[in-house]
Design an enzyme around this catalytic site. Structure first.
Site, PDB file in Angstrom:
ATOM      1  N   SER A  20       9.237   7.313  -7.943  1.00  0.00           N
ATOM      2  CA  SER A  20       7.694   7.909  -8.361  1.00  0.00           C
ATOM      3  C   SER A  20       7.642   8.058  -9.917  1.00  0.00           C
ATOM      4  O   SER A  20       6.693   7.927 -10.465  1.00  0.00           O
ATOM      5  CB  SER A  20       7.749   9.101  -7.452  1.00  0.00           C
ATOM      6  OG  SER A  20       7.659   8.856  -6.206  1.00  0.00           O
ATOM      7  N   SER A 160      -1.361  13.463   0.330  1.00  0.00           N
ATOM      8  CA  SER A 160      -0.739  12.206  -0.255  1.00  0.00           C
ATOM      9  C   SER A 160      -0.970  12.312  -1.842  1.00  0.00           C
ATOM     10  O   SER A 160      -1.996  12.649  -2.657  1.00  0.00           O
ATOM     11  CB  SER A 160      -1.794  11.099   0.095  1.00  0.00           C
ATOM     12  OG  SER A 160      -1.703   9.887  -0.833  1.00  0.00           O
ATOM     13  N   GLN A 162      -0.178   9.705  -3.774  1.00  0.00           N
ATOM     14  CA  GLN A 162      -1.093   8.727  -4.369  1.00  0.00           C
ATOM     15  C   GLN A 162      -2.649   8.900  -4.461  1.00  0.00           C
ATOM     16  O   GLN A 162      -2.906   8.668  -5.383  1.00  0.00           O
ATOM     17  CB  GLN A 162      -0.824   7.482  -3.521  1.00  0.00           C
ATOM     18  CG  GLN A 162       0.836   7.278  -3.554  1.00  0.00           C
ATOM     19  CD  GLN A 162       1.154   6.084  -2.657  1.00  0.00           C
ATOM     20  OE1 GLN A 162       0.485   5.421  -1.865  1.00  0.00           O
ATOM     21  NE2 GLN A 162       2.244   5.748  -2.775  1.00  0.00           N
ATOM     22  N   ASP A 308       9.393  10.281   3.075  1.00  0.00           N
ATOM     23  CA  ASP A 308      10.087   8.670   2.947  1.00  0.00           C
ATOM     24  C   ASP A 308      11.451   9.078   3.457  1.00  0.00           C
ATOM     25  O   ASP A 308      12.257   8.068   3.679  1.00  0.00           O
ATOM     26  CB  ASP A 308      10.205   8.494   1.443  1.00  0.00           C
ATOM     27  CG  ASP A 308       8.798   8.348   0.883  1.00  0.00           C
ATOM     28  OD1 ASP A 308       7.638   7.928   1.849  1.00  0.00           O
ATOM     29  OD2 ASP A 308       8.444   8.239  -0.412  1.00  0.00           O
ATOM     30  N   LYS A 335       2.749   3.277   5.970  1.00  0.00           N
ATOM     31  CA  LYS A 335       3.933   3.065   4.909  1.00  0.00           C
ATOM     32  C   LYS A 335       4.257   1.477   4.963  1.00  0.00           C
ATOM     33  O   LYS A 335       3.369   0.878   5.512  1.00  0.00           O
ATOM     34  CB  LYS A 335       5.079   3.895   5.211  1.00  0.00           C
ATOM     35  CG  LYS A 335       5.108   5.368   5.035  1.00  0.00           C
ATOM     36  CD  LYS A 335       4.459   5.806   3.883  1.00  0.00           C
ATOM     37  CE  LYS A 335       4.225   7.290   3.743  1.00  0.00           C
ATOM     38  NZ  LYS A 335       3.434   7.734   2.549  1.00  0.00           N
TER      39      LYS A 335
HETATM   40  O1  SPQ Z   1       4.754   3.085  -3.176  1.00  0.00           O
HETATM   41  P1  SPQ Z   1       5.081   3.170  -1.791  1.00  0.00           P
HETATM   42  O2  SPQ Z   1       5.139   1.868  -1.291  1.00  0.00           O
HETATM   43  O3  SPQ Z   1       3.921   3.740  -1.177  1.00  0.00           O
HETATM   44  O4  SPQ Z   1       6.337   3.654  -1.432  1.00  0.00           O
HETATM   45  C1  SPQ Z   1       6.589   5.085  -0.439  1.00  0.00           C
HETATM   46  C2  SPQ Z   1       8.244   4.644  -0.116  1.00  0.00           C
HETATM   47  O5  SPQ Z   1       8.772   4.934   0.929  1.00  0.00           O
HETATM   48  O6  SPQ Z   1       8.809   4.219  -1.192  1.00  0.00           O
HETATM   49  C3  SPQ Z   1       5.979   5.087   0.738  1.00  0.00           C
HETATM   50  F1  SPQ Z   1       5.783   3.993   1.577  1.00  0.00           F
HETATM   51  O7  SPQ Z   1       6.724   6.109  -1.259  1.00  0.00           O
HETATM   52  C4  SPQ Z   1       5.422   6.567  -1.550  1.00  0.00           C
HETATM   53  C5  SPQ Z   1       5.267   8.047  -0.862  1.00  0.00           C
HETATM   54  O8  SPQ Z   1       5.388   7.863   0.757  1.00  0.00           O
HETATM   55  C6  SPQ Z   1       5.585   7.130  -3.149  1.00  0.00           C
HETATM   56  C7  SPQ Z   1       4.565   8.376  -3.492  1.00  0.00           C
HETATM   57  C8  SPQ Z   1       4.318   8.276  -4.770  1.00  0.00           C
HETATM   58  O9  SPQ Z   1       5.045   7.860  -5.997  1.00  0.00           O
HETATM   59  O10 SPQ Z   1       3.361   9.055  -5.277  1.00  0.00           O
HETATM   60  C9  SPQ Z   1       3.823   9.001  -2.432  1.00  0.00           C
HETATM   61  C10 SPQ Z   1       4.073   8.906  -0.984  1.00  0.00           C
HETATM   62  O11 SPQ Z   1       3.141   8.379  -0.769  1.00  0.00           O
HETATM   63  P2  SPQ Z   1       1.787   9.134  -0.179  1.00  0.00           P
HETATM   64  O12 SPQ Z   1       0.913   8.167   0.571  1.00  0.00           O
HETATM   65  O13 SPQ Z   1       2.066  10.224   0.797  1.00  0.00           O
HETATM   66  O14 SPQ Z   1       1.217   9.561  -1.303  1.00  0.00           O
END
Ligand code: SPQ
Length: 421
Positions: A20, A160, A162, A308, A335
């Site tokens: 991240s 989230s 993200q 995660d 995910k």
């Molecule tokens: O980047 P990606 O594919 O979504 O990766 C994952 C992981 O397991 O490596 C999720 F599948 O991590 C996300 C995490 O679940 C990374 C992240 C971030 O860097 O902001 C936030 C989390 O997702 P979200 O949807 O909860 O914001």
């Protein structure tokens, strides 16, 4: 590939840089005015996709092992990409880019691999539309028509980081204040890094306020080890006999340490030592040794703090005495794979007493486990969690795709087997 068995797991390990933080350092470095130096960058496929996308938008980025130099051109320095931006397997790249691209003076397209094309992007496109963004599509490929954005006051509907970060980044381009209210506290690396770069951002509990107008100042970022990667060794150390693993230089930002809290609840033999702050992020060494784990309840606002890690925490629960109930984790369904269905289906192949629920799973641990031929669904965290589980399973286990670990931990198997020597 067949998973080699070890009789114990002992030693010290340094896991790769936080995924991240690595993504964010490149993105914010590209938007800063001048040169950002990143040390300990994760050279996994996901973070390399982020670098590729920014190079495609005219940002010069040098990669030298874990040292990355980003020659930022300021908030308005990106150029229109000549081709569709390809984000590979990375949800973070895709969603955070939506926030940045919405307010650019050009149009572009983003897409990724088959898994990315199944993951919901409406969760960023819809709130961004309330700021004036024009994003076509709820799944990749997305067409983004860059346009003027305005600030808003927004109550999030999903926990989230993200979605939150996409809105914060769009807020840097809006014509007024953007206020975001989180449902639960999710990882706050963006807020910390933006604040260090001089952005006008305030955090008050679950409320984040961003105001445009400030240039971003470049930084040196020392990326700590990723607790999501450390998690595999924490569980390995706890479930294997005669074992002790020290994981050095791990990021222990409180928005990421749910697994430490759960391990305390489960009665793990664990020590957190050498706590310090590096580049505005808390860092420590984590030592875990053979433990008599007990089942526990995992739910509520801890979920975003360990989302995660849940597949490998589920593996720990298999070897814990009693029942573990994971609830409120429906986000796992969107995910890289549906991680609730994936864990339950694969664990059942080993004779494990596990039941799928709408928002999690129930595991009755402490029973015999046998090996199996596992389907990873090309999900890196499933592959690594199943490799850990297999260490305590009787007989042979195989993975259909070991290479998918490249997404977040290319050297995983070398490090993993190294602890068994
Ligand atoms: O980047 P990606 O594919 O979504 O990766 C994952 C992981 O397991 O490596 C999720 F599948 O991590 C996300 C995490 O679940 C990374 C992240 C971030 O860097 O902001 C936030 C989390 O997702 P979200 O949807 O909860 O914001």
């Amino acid at each position: 590939m067949e998973i080699q068995k070890m009789t114990r797991a002992r030693g010290e390990i340094i896991v790769p840089g936080d995924k991240s933080i690595s993504h964010r350092a490149v993105m914010l470095g590209a938007l800063a005015n001048g040169t950002t130096e990143i040390h300990g960058f994760l050279r996994g496929a996901d973070c390399l996709s982020t670098i590729d996308c920014f190079r495609e938008m005219g940002i010069e980025i040098e990669v030298n092992g874990g040292d990355v130099t980003v020659h930022g051109k300021g908030l308005n320095g990106l150029k229109k990409p000549e081709k569709t931006l390809y984000t590979g397997n990375s949800g973070t790249t895709t969603r955070l880019l939506c926030g940045i691209l919405a307010g650019q003076p050009f149009d572009c397209e983003i897409t990724g691999d088959a898994s990315i094309c199944r993951r919901p992007m409406g969760r960023v496109a819809k709130p961004l539309a309330l700021m004036g963004a024009q994003i076509e599509g709820e799944y990749c490929p997305l067409k983004i028509h860059g346009t003027a954005l305005h600030g808003m006051d927004y109550q999030m509907t999903v926990a989230s980081a993200q979605v939150k970060t996409a809105l914060i980044l769009a807020g840097l381009y809006a014509d007024g204040e953007t206020v975001i209210h989180e449902t639960e506290k999710s990882r706050d690396h963006t807020e910390r890094m933006l604040s260090a770069m001089g952005a006008d951002i305030e955090v008050d509990g679950l409320k984040i306020t961003v105001r445009p107008g400030k240039e971003l100042k470049p930084q040196t970022v020392d990326v700590p080890g990723d607790i999501s990667s450390a998690a595999f060794f924490m569980v390995l150390g706890a479930i294997m006999p005669n074992s002790e693993i020290k994981i050095k230089n791990v990021g222990v930002n409180p928005t990421r340490t749910g697994i430490i809290d759960v391990f305390r609840d489960m009665g793990a033999n664990m020590e957190i030592v050498n706590e310090r702050t590096v580049s505005g992020e808390p860092v420590a060494d984590i030592i875990v040794s053979t433990s008599n784990l007990k089942g526990c309840e995992i739910g509520g606002d801890i979920i975003p703090r360990l989302i995660d890690e849940l597949p490998v925490i589920a593996a720990a629960a298999v070897f814990a005495e009693g029942r573990t109930v994971i609830s409120g984790a429906q986000e796992l369904k969107v995910k890289e794979s549906n991680r609730i269905a994936a864990v339950v289906t694969e664990f059942k192949k080993c004779g494990i007493d596990i039941t799928e629920t709408d928002d999690g799973m129930i595991i009755n641990g402490g029973k015999p486990v046998h090996g199996a031929d596992f389907a990873t669904r090309s999900d890196h965290r499933m592959a690594m969690s199943l490799a850990v589980l297999a260490q305590r399973a009787e007989g042979i286990s195989t993975l259909d795709d070991g290479e998918c670990v490249d997404v977040s931990y290319p050297a995983f198997f070398g490090d993993f087997y190294g602890l068994g020597k």
